[in-house]
Design a protein around this motif. Structure first.
Motif, PDB file in Angstrom:
ATOM      1  N   UNK A  67      -3.903   2.672  -0.088  1.00  0.00           N
ATOM      2  CA  UNK A  67      -4.671   2.767  -1.422  1.00  0.00           C
ATOM      3  C   UNK A  67      -5.029   1.387  -1.811  1.00  0.00           C
ATOM      4  N   UNK A 127       0.839  -1.144   0.065  1.00  0.00           N
ATOM      5  CA  UNK A 127       0.080   0.152   0.125  1.00  0.00           C
ATOM      6  C   UNK A 127       0.519   1.374  -0.072  1.00  0.00           C
ATOM      7  N   UNK A 128       0.236   2.398  -0.670  1.00  0.00           N
ATOM      8  CA  UNK A 128       0.550   3.791  -0.342  1.00  0.00           C
ATOM      9  C   UNK A 128      -0.346   4.326   0.674  1.00  0.00           C
ATOM     10  N   UNK A 129       0.182   5.139   1.591  1.00  0.00           N
ATOM     11  CA  UNK A 129      -0.682   5.645   2.696  1.00  0.00           C
ATOM     12  C   UNK A 129      -1.039   7.202   2.473  1.00  0.00           C
TER      13      UNK A 129
END
Lengths: 434, 434
Positions: B292, B152-154
């Motif tokens: 994401x 994930x991106x955060x």
């Protein structure tokens, strides 16, 4: 230094979750590679449905409908099983493990029924199996139990582990609609299957509870030893009465360990409105863990869906990749046995508090008759609430102090035989987890 | 097979958390050994306080007041730093890392200030540093960010990361007492330090936010780039008004990433009462993570205390032990850089909604004057609430739509100069995290 710069993956099953894995592995490929120091590479994506394969934004050379191409490829050390079901998927997993491949799966039904056998095959072949995605989608609860909370015994684990049921109960609570109406709407919106039994009868929750219980307590608790009750019988009236009494109704999976025995049960449960789990609404899941060292912890998140579930699948692939790179495939094995005298408590001996909703004649002496049955069974009443009605049949709500499940059910059987009782009594369990 | 059957540990600092580690490592020793396939063994416990050492239920041969005995022991590959502070602790950690030893620490202040340097020393010496216990005690949030959510991106991380502040705000809300009174009680109960500034001025929260932000975004965000505001100015009236408007007030750490920049801020925040974080009361912590891929997830648990924190320390020791056994000390390094163009957003450019509580004269035209200042600054008002008062000074509450922080603060400076405004305006930020 280390030679492994790329992990070649064989993905079998390009449905909803499989598609999510493809999408998200592609989308965050560079980020994941930066974090891991190696690339997660889809070498094969296998599905027998040509249309599904065609829809994937991947080169043709990656796509195949021949599972043997995946299993037989010596350059693919990891197979992801996202086929679902317990027939073909089991064969696929056992075949892959037999070849020493690492398996990543989201298949809770298969693990709940055949986990013990599958874990043994993994160990025998000195390989590993990862299944974070099998319980509560994106919530990293498996990793937390096995690694983050490795120092803990777990006297209590409980949670909302089925999004469909939580969605239905939330909407019933918010909109004062009946179960059938909300279920139909949930089906229209895709939150419930056309055949909803797996969800609303508690089966899916019990699959997850079986996996969590086995992991937490170090012996295979077995799906058949879980008590399972769904939400079909929860009525709008129960939700309203519960609210008046300060409770919300949630379908909970509960895993308690006391007096050297473990109980695993799934049933609708009244919990205090101030409890954090009462504020978990919609399709969200939440799992509460009580560790003897860490105290109470709760994990909340999306329990299903292509994206959330693929987050867990990719995390498992990352672990598999690092283990392969470092030559430690079994670093954290699929299952570790650690309780020498495993013992299960059946529902008969489970202790709980109870909510009873009786339908009785509106005349004097009714409460006395019902109370006598309970008193004779040594079950004590905490409170009584009589609701008004326009007919001669009135709802009578009784909250009971802690009692054994068998005793309560037997007493209710007797109560339902009383001439003043006009319908089957609704029995719900009450927990505050203090 | 593998030779490592026992990990020899040198523990430095036998205070509250150190004592908890000793207690819980002893208590669950067999269980942990079963799970890991090796034993976590305390070879040394070091403290300069003889009384602390004497109180530990360990053989004398384990206890020492000489740190060099621990550092110089070639049979001790792992040192646990539980001394706290940024002076001696830093020297100890750098010395241990310099000798190639793995370090486990709970020292958030040190990492927030000198993490970048310390992580580099760990990497240079091909060793590792674990710090799960530094953020939110028993909650495995570091592991979740680095492993569970590796895909994930955060875009957003936020949470209640200081139990003392949450305890004070919860009691102010439940009992309608003022800040000073609740703080004094919290100090008496041991929930707040005699010198409470580190907690109630937001510093401790900002330490944790700095560590989480750096981990999540792959570059060192720096403690000095965090905006920090504590809870001293939150009054009973603000809590009551917020409740009337449907909000709870919580001290939040907020890490947002938008438009290629990251903002890190700590301040009291109005959040909707229906938000899960609003139901987190008392000393508990909760961290919400928006990935994401995974969507929204929340981790809840005890953020401090000997037991909860030692659960995290032992989990780190378990990881260190498995890595040593498998010859993969840097399996998941202390820090991985992965954003090429790190950029921070200062508080001036942060966008938020706002709650203003003005103290104004009770006469006509006041709202017009205040509104004009806001209007001229292009800040739009969402709602106005005038409260009754027995004096000529009345509270005027304004909820603002999203605006830049600098613009709001400038406007409030102007508002406070108006002759109709009789006291410094209280400014609180409002977030719903939708």
């Amino acid at each position: 230094m280390n030679p492994l710069k790329q992990l070649n993956i064989g993905l079998v099953g390009a449905g909803v979750v499989g598609g999510g894995v493809v999408k998200n592995l592609t989308r965050n490929a560079d980020l994941i590679a930066d974090r891991l120091g190696l690339r997660l590479h889809l070498k094969w994506v296998c599905d027998k449905d040509a249309a599904r394969l065609a829809a994937l934004p991947l080169p043709k050379s990656v796509k195949t409908d021949d599972m043997q191409q995946v299993l037989g490829d010596p350059d693919v050390p990891v197979v992801v099983e996202l086929v679902g079901g317990t027939g073909f998927a089991k064969k696929l997993i056992l075949d892959a493990l037999g070849r020493g491949k690492i398996v990543v799966t989201a298949n809770k039904a298969l693990l709940a029924h055949d986990g013990e056998e599958i874990f043994k095959v993994a160990a025998k072949n000195k390989t590993n199996l990862f299944y974070e995605a099998s319980v509560c989608g994106g919530i990293p609860i498996i990793k937390a139990l096995r690694e983050g909370f490795v120092a803990n015994q777990f006297p209590l684990i409980y949670g909302i582990v089925n999004g469909t049921c939580n969605y239905i109960l939330s909407r019933m609570s918010e909109e004062e609609k009946d179960f059938d109406e909300v279920l139909a709407e949930a089906q229209k919106l895709g939150y419930a299957e056309a055949d909803p039994g797996l969800d609303i009868d508690g089966v899916d929750s019990a699959h997850k509870a079986t996996i969590l219980a086995s992991l937490a307590h170090g012996f295979w608790t077995g799906y058949d030893n879980a008590y399972v009750e769904g939400i079909r019988h929860v009525s709008q009236m129960d939700i309203q009465v519960a609210r008046e009494l300060g409770y919300a109704i949630k379908l909970l999976a509960i895993i308690k360990s006391t007096n050297e025995a473990v109980e695993v049960r799934v049933h609708p449960t009244l919990i205090p409105q101030r409890h954090v789990l009462a504020s978990v609404t919609g399709v969200f899941n939440a799992v509460a863990v009580r560790g003897d060292v860490v105290g109470d912890a709760i994990f909340y998140g999306r329990g299903a869906g292509a994206d959330a579930t693929s987050s867990a699948v990719i995390a498992d692939l990352a672990d598999a990749a690092l283990n392969l790179r470092d030559g430690s495939i079994q670093r954290v094995p699929a299952f570790v046995s650690h309780r020498l005298q495993p013992k299960m408590r059946t529902i008969d001996d489970v202790e709980s508090r109870y909510y009873l909703r009786l339908t009785v004649e509106d005349r004097a002496g009714v409460i006395a008759k019902v109370s006598k049955v309970l008193g004779d069974a040594d079950i004590s009443i905490a409170s009584v609430l009589q609701r008004e009605s326009e007919t001669n049949r009135v709802p009578l709500i009784m909250m009971l102090h802690t009692a054994k499940d068998r005793a309560v059910r037997d007493a209710v059987t007797q109560i339902d035989r009383l001439d003043v009782v006009k319908d089957k009594t609704v029995v719900l369990r009450v927990e505050s987890f203090d």
